[in-house]
Scaffold this motif. Structure first.
Motif, PDB file in Angstrom:
ATOM      1  N   GLY A 143       0.813  -1.203   0.000  1.00 35.44           N
ATOM      2  CA  GLY A 143       0.000   0.000   0.000  1.00 35.44           C
ATOM      3  C   GLY A 143       0.849   1.256   0.000  1.00 35.44           C
ATOM      4  O   GLY A 143       2.024   1.231  -0.367  1.00 35.44           O
ATOM      5  N   PRO A 144       0.286   2.385   0.434  1.00 30.99           N
ATOM      6  CA  PRO A 144       1.024   3.646   0.417  1.00 30.99           C
ATOM      7  C   PRO A 144       2.223   3.649   1.360  1.00 30.99           C
ATOM      8  O   PRO A 144       2.136   3.136   2.488  1.00 30.99           O
ATOM      9  CB  PRO A 144      -0.023   4.672   0.868  1.00 30.99           C
ATOM     10  N   VAL A 145       3.324   4.215   0.891  1.00 33.20           N
ATOM     11  CA  VAL A 145       4.526   4.388   1.703  1.00 33.20           C
ATOM     12  C   VAL A 145       5.070   5.789   1.421  1.00 33.20           C
ATOM     13  O   VAL A 145       5.374   6.116   0.272  1.00 33.20           O
ATOM     14  CB  VAL A 145       5.606   3.341   1.358  1.00 33.20           C
ATOM     15  N   ASN A 146       5.194   6.607   2.446  1.00 30.27           N
ATOM     16  CA  ASN A 146       5.719   7.958   2.272  1.00 30.27           C
ATOM     17  C   ASN A 146       7.241   7.934   2.196  1.00 30.27           C
ATOM     18  O   ASN A 146       7.913   7.548   3.156  1.00 30.27           O
ATOM     19  CB  ASN A 146       5.276   8.860   3.429  1.00 30.27           C
ATOM     20  N   ALA A 147       7.777   8.341   1.056  1.00 32.05           N
ATOM     21  CA  ALA A 147       9.230   8.400   0.870  1.00 32.05           C
ATOM     22  C   ALA A 147       9.682   9.822   1.182  1.00 32.05           C
ATOM     23  O   ALA A 147       9.798  10.670   0.305  1.00 32.05           O
ATOM     24  CB  ALA A 147       9.609   8.008  -0.555  1.00 32.05           C
ATOM     25  N   CYS A 148       9.920  10.072   2.456  1.00 34.40           N
ATOM     26  CA  CYS A 148      10.378  11.387   2.905  1.00 34.40           C
ATOM     27  C   CYS A 148      11.180  11.195   4.182  1.00 34.40           C
ATOM     28  O   CYS A 148      11.035  10.195   4.880  1.00 34.40           O
ATOM     29  CB  CYS A 148       9.194  12.331   3.153  1.00 34.40           C
ATOM     30  N   ALA A 149      12.045  12.144   4.479  1.00 33.26           N
ATOM     31  CA  ALA A 149      12.851  12.082   5.690  1.00 33.26           C
ATOM     32  C   ALA A 149      11.965  12.235   6.923  1.00 33.26           C
ATOM     33  O   ALA A 149      10.886  12.827   6.849  1.00 33.26           O
ATOM     34  CB  ALA A 149      13.921  13.168   5.660  1.00 33.26           C
ATOM     35  N   PRO A 150      12.399  11.732   8.076  1.00 36.54           N
ATOM     36  CA  PRO A 150      11.560  11.787   9.274  1.00 36.54           C
ATOM     37  C   PRO A 150      11.487  13.167   9.914  1.00 36.54           C
ATOM     38  O   PRO A 150      10.703  13.365  10.844  1.00 36.54           O
ATOM     39  CB  PRO A 150      12.242  10.794  10.215  1.00 36.54           C
ATOM     40  N   GLN A 151      12.305  14.118   9.409  1.00 35.97           N
ATOM     41  CA  GLN A 151      12.283  15.469   9.966  1.00 35.97           C
ATOM     42  C   GLN A 151      12.003  16.485   8.860  1.00 35.97           C
ATOM     43  O   GLN A 151      12.930  17.054   8.278  1.00 35.97           O
ATOM     44  CB  GLN A 151      13.604  15.778  10.671  1.00 35.97           C
ATOM     45  N   PRO A 152      10.712  16.716   8.540  1.00 32.42           N
ATOM     46  CA  PRO A 152      10.379  17.714   7.519  1.00 32.42           C
ATOM     47  C   PRO A 152      10.766  19.106   7.992  1.00 32.42           C
ATOM     48  O   PRO A 152      10.904  19.348   9.202  1.00 32.42           O
ATOM     49  CB  PRO A 152       8.859  17.570   7.363  1.00 32.42           C
ATOM     50  N   VAL A 153      10.941  20.011   7.043  1.00 28.12           N
ATOM     51  CA  VAL A 153      11.344  21.381   7.371  1.00 28.12           C
ATOM     52  C   VAL A 153      10.482  22.366   6.593  1.00 28.12           C
ATOM     53  O   VAL A 153       9.834  22.008   5.606  1.00 28.12           O
ATOM     54  CB  VAL A 153      12.832  21.631   7.029  1.00 28.12           C
ATOM     55  N   ARG A 160       3.213  18.898   5.857  1.00 30.10           N
ATOM     56  CA  ARG A 160       4.127  18.229   6.792  1.00 30.10           C
ATOM     57  C   ARG A 160       3.798  16.739   6.770  1.00 30.10           C
ATOM     58  O   ARG A 160       2.786  16.309   7.310  1.00 30.10           O
ATOM     59  CB  ARG A 160       3.978  18.811   8.196  1.00 30.10           C
ATOM     60  N   VAL A 161       4.676  15.963   6.142  1.00 26.41           N
ATOM     61  CA  VAL A 161       4.427  14.535   5.930  1.00 26.41           C
ATOM     62  C   VAL A 161       5.490  13.718   6.656  1.00 26.41           C
ATOM     63  O   VAL A 161       6.679  14.060   6.634  1.00 26.41           O
ATOM     64  CB  VAL A 161       4.444  14.193   4.420  1.00 26.41           C
ATOM     65  N   LEU A 162       5.065  12.630   7.293  1.00 21.90           N
ATOM     66  CA  LEU A 162       5.976  11.751   8.029  1.00 21.90           C
ATOM     67  C   LEU A 162       5.984  10.352   7.430  1.00 21.90           C
ATOM     68  O   LEU A 162       4.948   9.863   6.946  1.00 21.90           O
ATOM     69  CB  LEU A 162       5.561  11.669   9.498  1.00 21.90           C
ATOM     70  N   PRO A 163       7.127   9.650   7.454  1.00 18.03           N
ATOM     71  CA  PRO A 163       7.242   8.296   6.889  1.00 18.03           C
ATOM     72  C   PRO A 163       6.916   7.220   7.916  1.00 18.03           C
ATOM     73  O   PRO A 163       7.773   6.403   8.291  1.00 18.03           O
ATOM     74  CB  PRO A 163       8.718   8.244   6.474  1.00 18.03           C
TER      75      PRO A 163
END
Length: 305
Positions: free
Chosen positions: A219-229, A271-274
């Motif tokens: 299913g969906p997986v957010n490909a982003c670092a754990p510390q958005p800026v 602001r998105v978290l993985p």
């Protein structure tokens, strides 16, 4: 493993193909045009969509298909450009669905690129994979239709990798984003408060490998670092790593004039978290924007993949 990759000649695709070959996988790159293999790699093969339509058996025995195909969004969004951006994504997914349906031995896994724009934009909310879709702009609509098309692929396991801004020196948007700082003209974009989810190209490649290999991921997986800026924090990190000032603000109205609707990429965010990656034990090599910038443009930086 035997893995087919669409979009294998793009920025992220090239990094993925190199990583797959380095670990010993057999790779098929699927493209619109015939490509000449100049690498001398025995485990690297090319096939066009036309060849596969005529002879889908070329991919019999494939363990996984990774679909990264899609027209670049880094262009002015005219009506024709919007059509190309959307159709290139939905058509590629539909072609893969048809191809997989024609195979006797179907790949167990399909990893299909997607985008974080599906969550909508907000300066205050935080989103993860459990957040519902909120379609309020062109890119959100593209991602929604892209995922709908991908879900028609008859694979045992489908992973929808929702990609954020991928940072690397050899492609993507980052070389242009960092250029003003190289020229001592970098600064806040718009209000500077808009969120900018991001991921280092090395971690992006490792996320794709993680999704290919980890059968518990679907299913969906957010490909982003754990510390958005925020965009202001992002710019300050570039300036600090380059030893350049962060002082020249770019007003929102100027970006809208120059870029049109595409200016929303810089003036709006989320602001998105993985969450899935973190719950699955994925280890980010560049979890902070400071570590990523030091690697990419700092004095001790090394060429990124």
């Amino acid at each position: 493993m035997r893995i087919a990759v669409t979009g294998g000649t793009g920025f992220v695709g090239q990094a993925l193909v190199s990583a797959l070959l380095a670990r010993g996988d057999e790779v098929w790159i699927i493209s619109r045009k015939t490509a000449q293999d100049r690498t001398g790699q025995e485990r690297l093969h090319y096939a066009t969509w036309q060849q596969l339509e005529q002879n889908p058996a070329l991919l019999e025995g494939t363990d996984c298909i990774v679909n990264l195909a899609g027209e670049s969004i880094n262009q002015r969004w005219s009506a024709k450009a919007k059509a190309r951006i959307l159709n290139s994504r939905t058509d590629a997914a539909a072609r893969i669905a048809k191809l997989v349906g024609a195979l006797r031995q179907k790949p167990a896994t399909v990893v299909n690129a997607s985008g974080i724009s599906i969550y909508g934009t907000s300066d205050t909310k935080t989103f993860d994979e459990s957040s519902p879709a909120h379609i309020n702009d062109f890119l959100g609509s593209v991602v929604e239709q892209w995922e709908e098309s991908a879900r028609t692929i008859p694979a045992e396991r489908l992973v929808l990798v929702r990609v954020s801004l991928v940072l690397g020196n050899r492609g993507g948007a980052f070389p242009l984003m960092s250029l003003p700082y190289r020229l001592f003209g970098g600064g806040r974009v718009g209000s500077g408060r808009q969120w900018m989810p991001w991921i280092h190209i090395e971690d992006m490649t490792r996320v794709l490998l993680f999704c290919i290999d980890n059968r518990d991921i679907a299913g969906p997986v957010n490909a982003c670092a754990p510390q958005p800026v925020t965009t202001d924090q992002f710019g300050r990190a570039i300036g600090k790593a380059m030893r350049r000032p962060h002082w020249f603000p770019v007003p929102a109205f100027l970006l809208r004039t120059l870029l049109g609707e595409m200016s929303s990429l810089l003036l709006q965010g989320q602001r998105v978290l993985p969450a899935k990656l973190q719950q699955g034990g994925f280890d980010f090599r560049y979890p902070t924007i400071e570590s990523a910038m030091e690697n990419l443009v700092g004095k001790s930086s090394k060429p990124s993949v």
